[in-house]
Structure formats: C-alpha cells, structure tokens
Design a protein around this motif. Structure first.
Motif, PDB file in Angstrom:
ATOM      1  N   PRO A 191      -9.138  13.423  -5.906  1.00 63.35           N
ATOM      2  CA  PRO A 191      -9.769  14.715  -5.544  1.00 63.35           C
ATOM      3  C   PRO A 191      -9.010  15.966  -5.189  1.00 63.35           C
ATOM      4  O   PRO A 191      -9.664  17.220  -5.349  1.00 63.35           O
ATOM      5  N   ASN A 192      -7.768  15.875  -5.194  1.00 60.84           N
ATOM      6  CA  ASN A 192      -6.826  16.912  -4.893  1.00 60.84           C
ATOM      7  C   ASN A 192      -5.893  17.236  -6.019  1.00 60.84           C
ATOM      8  O   ASN A 192      -5.090  18.247  -5.726  1.00 60.84           O
ATOM      9  N   GLY A 193      -5.852  16.314  -7.047  1.00 64.34           N
ATOM     10  CA  GLY A 193      -4.806  16.762  -8.172  1.00 64.34           C
ATOM     11  C   GLY A 193      -4.448  15.431  -8.632  1.00 64.34           C
ATOM     12  O   GLY A 193      -5.153  14.235  -8.423  1.00 64.34           O
ATOM     13  N   LEU A 194      -3.238  15.653  -9.418  1.00 66.32           N
ATOM     14  CA  LEU A 194      -2.713  14.440 -10.092  1.00 66.32           C
ATOM     15  C   LEU A 194      -1.767  13.617  -9.304  1.00 66.32           C
ATOM     16  O   LEU A 194      -0.943  14.410  -8.542  1.00 66.32           O
ATOM     17  N   VAL A 195      -1.872  12.261  -9.133  1.00 69.63           N
ATOM     18  CA  VAL A 195      -1.220  11.615  -8.381  1.00 69.63           C
ATOM     19  C   VAL A 195      -0.090  10.647  -9.157  1.00 69.63           C
ATOM     20  O   VAL A 195      -0.579  10.190 -10.382  1.00 69.63           O
ATOM     21  N   MET A 196       1.202  10.787  -8.895  1.00 65.09           N
ATOM     22  CA  MET A 196       2.068  10.029  -9.514  1.00 65.09           C
ATOM     23  C   MET A 196       2.650   8.855  -8.861  1.00 65.09           C
ATOM     24  O   MET A 196       3.147   8.913  -7.679  1.00 65.09           O
ATOM     25  N   ALA A 197       2.508   7.669  -9.159  1.00 71.89           N
ATOM     26  CA  ALA A 197       2.964   6.433  -8.328  1.00 71.89           C
ATOM     27  C   ALA A 197       4.354   5.844  -8.894  1.00 71.89           C
ATOM     28  O   ALA A 197       4.227   5.757 -10.145  1.00 71.89           O
ATOM     29  N   TYR A 198       5.358   5.768  -8.204  1.00 71.72           N
ATOM     30  CA  TYR A 198       6.475   5.310  -8.757  1.00 71.72           C
ATOM     31  C   TYR A 198       7.464   4.917  -7.546  1.00 71.72           C
ATOM     32  O   TYR A 198       7.460   5.479  -6.383  1.00 71.72           O
ATOM     33  N   ASN A 199       8.364   4.097  -7.971  1.00 70.99           N
ATOM     34  CA  ASN A 199       9.384   3.576  -7.096  1.00 70.99           C
ATOM     35  C   ASN A 199       8.920   3.183  -5.518  1.00 70.99           C
ATOM     36  O   ASN A 199       9.569   3.895  -4.552  1.00 70.99           O
ATOM     37  N   ASN A 200       7.906   2.475  -5.424  1.00 72.41           N
ATOM     38  CA  ASN A 200       7.287   2.211  -4.268  1.00 72.41           C
ATOM     39  C   ASN A 200       6.639   3.345  -3.341  1.00 72.41           C
ATOM     40  O   ASN A 200       6.695   3.284  -2.224  1.00 72.41           O
ATOM     41  N   THR A 201       6.534   4.677  -4.090  1.00 69.08           N
ATOM     42  CA  THR A 201       5.835   5.493  -3.418  1.00 69.08           C
ATOM     43  C   THR A 201       4.968   6.343  -4.461  1.00 69.08           C
ATOM     44  O   THR A 201       4.483   5.721  -5.437  1.00 69.08           O
ATOM     45  N   ALA A 202       4.063   7.245  -3.691  1.00 70.69           N
ATOM     46  CA  ALA A 202       3.370   8.016  -4.495  1.00 70.69           C
ATOM     47  C   ALA A 202       3.119   9.558  -3.930  1.00 70.69           C
ATOM     48  O   ALA A 202       3.353   9.713  -2.887  1.00 70.69           O
ATOM     49  N   LYS A 203       3.109  10.202  -4.770  1.00 75.42           N
ATOM     50  CA  LYS A 203       2.850  11.745  -4.506  1.00 75.42           C
ATOM     51  C   LYS A 203       1.935  12.422  -5.369  1.00 75.42           C
ATOM     52  O   LYS A 203       1.617  12.204  -6.581  1.00 75.42           O
ATOM     53  N   LEU A 204       1.415  13.747  -4.937  1.00 76.92           N
ATOM     54  CA  LEU A 204       0.593  14.625  -5.368  1.00 76.92           C
ATOM     55  C   LEU A 204       1.324  15.651  -6.170  1.00 76.92           C
ATOM     56  O   LEU A 204       2.026  16.298  -5.706  1.00 76.92           O
ATOM     57  N   VAL A 205       1.570  15.607  -7.516  1.00 76.56           N
ATOM     58  CA  VAL A 205       2.363  16.265  -8.413  1.00 76.56           C
ATOM     59  C   VAL A 205       2.011  17.637  -8.759  1.00 76.56           C
ATOM     60  O   VAL A 205       2.723  18.342  -9.600  1.00 76.56           O
ATOM     61  N   THR A 206       0.559  17.863  -8.696  1.00 74.92           N
ATOM     62  CA  THR A 206       0.022  19.160  -9.117  1.00 74.92           C
ATOM     63  C   THR A 206      -0.158  19.952  -8.048  1.00 74.92           C
ATOM     64  O   THR A 206      -0.961  21.249  -8.351  1.00 74.92           O
ATOM     65  N   GLU A 207       0.027  19.718  -6.780  1.00 76.42           N
ATOM     66  CA  GLU A 207      -0.550  20.780  -5.724  1.00 76.42           C
ATOM     67  C   GLU A 207       0.112  22.051  -5.935  1.00 76.42           C
ATOM     68  O   GLU A 207      -0.354  23.000  -5.122  1.00 76.42           O
ATOM     69  N   SER A 208       1.250  22.327  -6.453  1.00 73.94           N
ATOM     70  CA  SER A 208       1.834  23.506  -6.867  1.00 73.94           C
ATOM     71  C   SER A 208       1.197  24.548  -7.935  1.00 73.94           C
ATOM     72  O   SER A 208       1.433  25.610  -7.966  1.00 73.94           O
ATOM     73  N   GLU A 255       0.897  -1.134   0.016  1.00 72.40           N
ATOM     74  CA  GLU A 255       0.218   0.057  -0.162  1.00 72.40           C
ATOM     75  C   GLU A 255       0.906   0.967   0.067  1.00 72.40           C
ATOM     76  O   GLU A 255       1.726   1.247   0.812  1.00 72.40           O
ATOM     77  N   LEU A 256       0.602   2.148  -1.058  1.00 69.82           N
ATOM     78  CA  LEU A 256       1.640   3.211  -1.082  1.00 69.82           C
ATOM     79  C   LEU A 256       1.167   4.520  -0.123  1.00 69.82           C
ATOM     80  O   LEU A 256       0.002   4.378   0.262  1.00 69.82           O
ATOM     81  N   PRO A 257       2.120   5.215   0.656  1.00 65.91           N
ATOM     82  CA  PRO A 257       1.735   6.046   1.592  1.00 65.91           C
ATOM     83  C   PRO A 257       1.230   7.381   1.199  1.00 65.91           C
ATOM     84  O   PRO A 257       1.728   8.270   1.290  1.00 65.91           O
ATOM     85  N   LEU A 258       0.159   7.338   0.338  1.00 62.23           N
ATOM     86  CA  LEU A 258      -0.687   8.558   0.012  1.00 62.23           C
ATOM     87  C   LEU A 258      -2.105   8.112  -0.025  1.00 62.23           C
ATOM     88  O   LEU A 258      -2.455   7.152  -0.662  1.00 62.23           O
ATOM     89  N   ASN A 259      -2.817   8.827   0.834  1.00 65.45           N
ATOM     90  CA  ASN A 259      -4.278   8.409   0.861  1.00 65.45           C
ATOM     91  C   ASN A 259      -5.142   9.357  -0.146  1.00 65.45           C
ATOM     92  O   ASN A 259      -5.624  10.191   0.087  1.00 65.45           O
ATOM     93  N   GLU A 260      -5.093   9.100  -1.362  1.00 67.74           N
ATOM     94  CA  GLU A 260      -5.635   9.756  -2.603  1.00 67.74           C
ATOM     95  C   GLU A 260      -6.184   8.727  -3.460  1.00 67.74           C
ATOM     96  O   GLU A 260      -5.627   7.907  -4.156  1.00 67.74           O
ATOM     97  N   SER A 261      -7.643   8.853  -3.474  1.00 62.22           N
ATOM     98  CA  SER A 261      -8.455   7.873  -4.365  1.00 62.22           C
ATOM     99  C   SER A 261      -8.288   8.191  -5.783  1.00 62.22           C
ATOM    100  O   SER A 261      -8.016   9.491  -6.020  1.00 62.22           O
ATOM    101  N   CYS A 262      -8.512   7.472  -6.728  1.00 62.50           N
ATOM    102  CA  CYS A 262      -8.832   7.565  -8.251  1.00 62.50           C
ATOM    103  C   CYS A 262     -10.399   8.075  -8.281  1.00 62.50           C
ATOM    104  O   CYS A 262     -11.015   7.136  -8.029  1.00 62.50           O
ATOM    105  N   ILE A 263     -10.583   9.177  -8.851  1.00 62.18           N
ATOM    106  CA  ILE A 263     -11.893   9.447  -9.168  1.00 62.18           C
ATOM    107  C   ILE A 263     -12.250   9.465 -10.597  1.00 62.18           C
ATOM    108  O   ILE A 263     -13.458   9.536 -10.927  1.00 62.18           O
ATOM    109  N   ALA A 264     -11.361   9.133 -11.689  1.00 63.93           N
ATOM    110  CA  ALA A 264     -11.650   8.892 -12.962  1.00 63.93           C
ATOM    111  C   ALA A 264     -10.792   7.763 -13.543  1.00 63.93           C
ATOM    112  O   ALA A 264      -9.746   8.075 -13.637  1.00 63.93           O
TER     113      ALA A 264
END
Length: 170
Positions: free
Chosen positions: A72-89, A47-56
């Motif tokens: 719901p909060n932006g684009l999520v990028m999953a890579y290298n056993n992690t994930a991050k919200l990449v459009t929050e800026s 389970e990746l360390p980011l609580n961001e569901s896929c809505i589409a």
C-alpha cells in the motif's frame, strides 16, 4: 505432497511467493516471511522486519538477489533476511495510491523491475533497477495487460489491449 511435519504457518494469509538464491519469500496480507533451508525437514522461517502487506499478487517478481512486490505504500524489496520500502523517495503515499497499486503487475527484464499500472482512466509503466536505486525510476508511456519473458531469446513480449502482441524495445 509433503508430510504435515514439513508445513510452516504464517501469521497472515499468503498472497503469493517468490524466490531468490535458496530463499523463498512469502508475501502476505501483513508482514513478509522468508523461508530458507536445503531440506524440507529443516526449513526455517523468519518474519521480516517490515509491516508492508502485498496488495497485488501479480506484482511479485523473483529477481536474482531479491523479491519485489507492491504494498500500500510502495514497492517492497525482500533480500538478505530483511525487507525495505524501496520507492519511498520516488512516490509519496498519495502519488503511489493514485497509481491504483492493487492493479500492478510486473516482470523482471534484464535485471530491472518493470511494472504496469491501471488507474481506470490512465495506464502506464515504470522501470526500476533494484540494484541501483540511486538511478531513480523511469516512467514509460506503455501498458500491457500481460507479459511473457522468453528466457532462451531474452525477449520480453507484451500483450496489449485488444490482443495485440509486441516485443519490448529496450
């Protein structure tokens, strides 16, 4: 097709899957999950360390080094056993929600993530390079209801409203 011993169960319902390298990313209605392994008997799930569901589900795109999807909060990028919200800026929560993120559908084109949105009153697209986030995000005054990427010719076809097909001009 597989024996039940090969099944993996996620905590949340799976919305869709993508892949990169030898990994499978399951975008869920909760936390994304990454599955890795070379044999169905020995697959492992994290389970990746980011609580961001896929809505589409149509926003899920397999890229060369990652999987990207709309949350719901932006684009999520999953890579290298992690994930991050990449459009929050680039998008605050209100601006992102104004795009109607559940309408987003996307395609990979020449290493870039191209996504289309439809608010009901406005349609458009954004182009984003996940490998060079610092370059920003580009708004495009185009829209397509669907896309097709011809890998042999490296041509991206856009299906426009009314059934018109055109190629994407870089």
């Amino acid at each position: 097709a597989f024996p039940r011993d090969y099944e993996l169960t996620t905590q949340f319902d799976v919305v869709g899957i993508g892949h990169y390298d030898s990994y499978i990313v399951a975008a869920t209605k909760g936390t994304p999950v990454i599955v890795s392994g070379i044999d169905p008997q020995s697959m492992s799930m994290l389970e990746l360390p980011l609580n961001e569901s896929c809505i589409a589900s149509r926003s899920i795109v397999s890229m060369s080094h990652c999987v990207i999807y709309a949350s719901p909060n932006g684009l999520v990028m999953a890579y290298n056993n992690t994930a991050k919200l990449v459009t929050e800026s680039f998008f605050d929560k209100d601006t992102w929600n104004a795009l109607n993120p559940s309408s987003i559908h996307a395609v990979e084109h020449r290493g870039k993530y191209l996504f289309f949105y439809d608010t009901g009153s406005k349609q458009g697209a954004y182009l984003f390079d996940p490998m060079m986030v610092e370059l920003g995000i580009v708004h495009l005054d185009i829209h397509a209801v669907s896309t097709y990427r011809d890998h042999e010719t490296d041509t991206l076809y856009l299906l426009k409203n009314g059934g018109k097909v055109q190629t994407f001009d870089d």
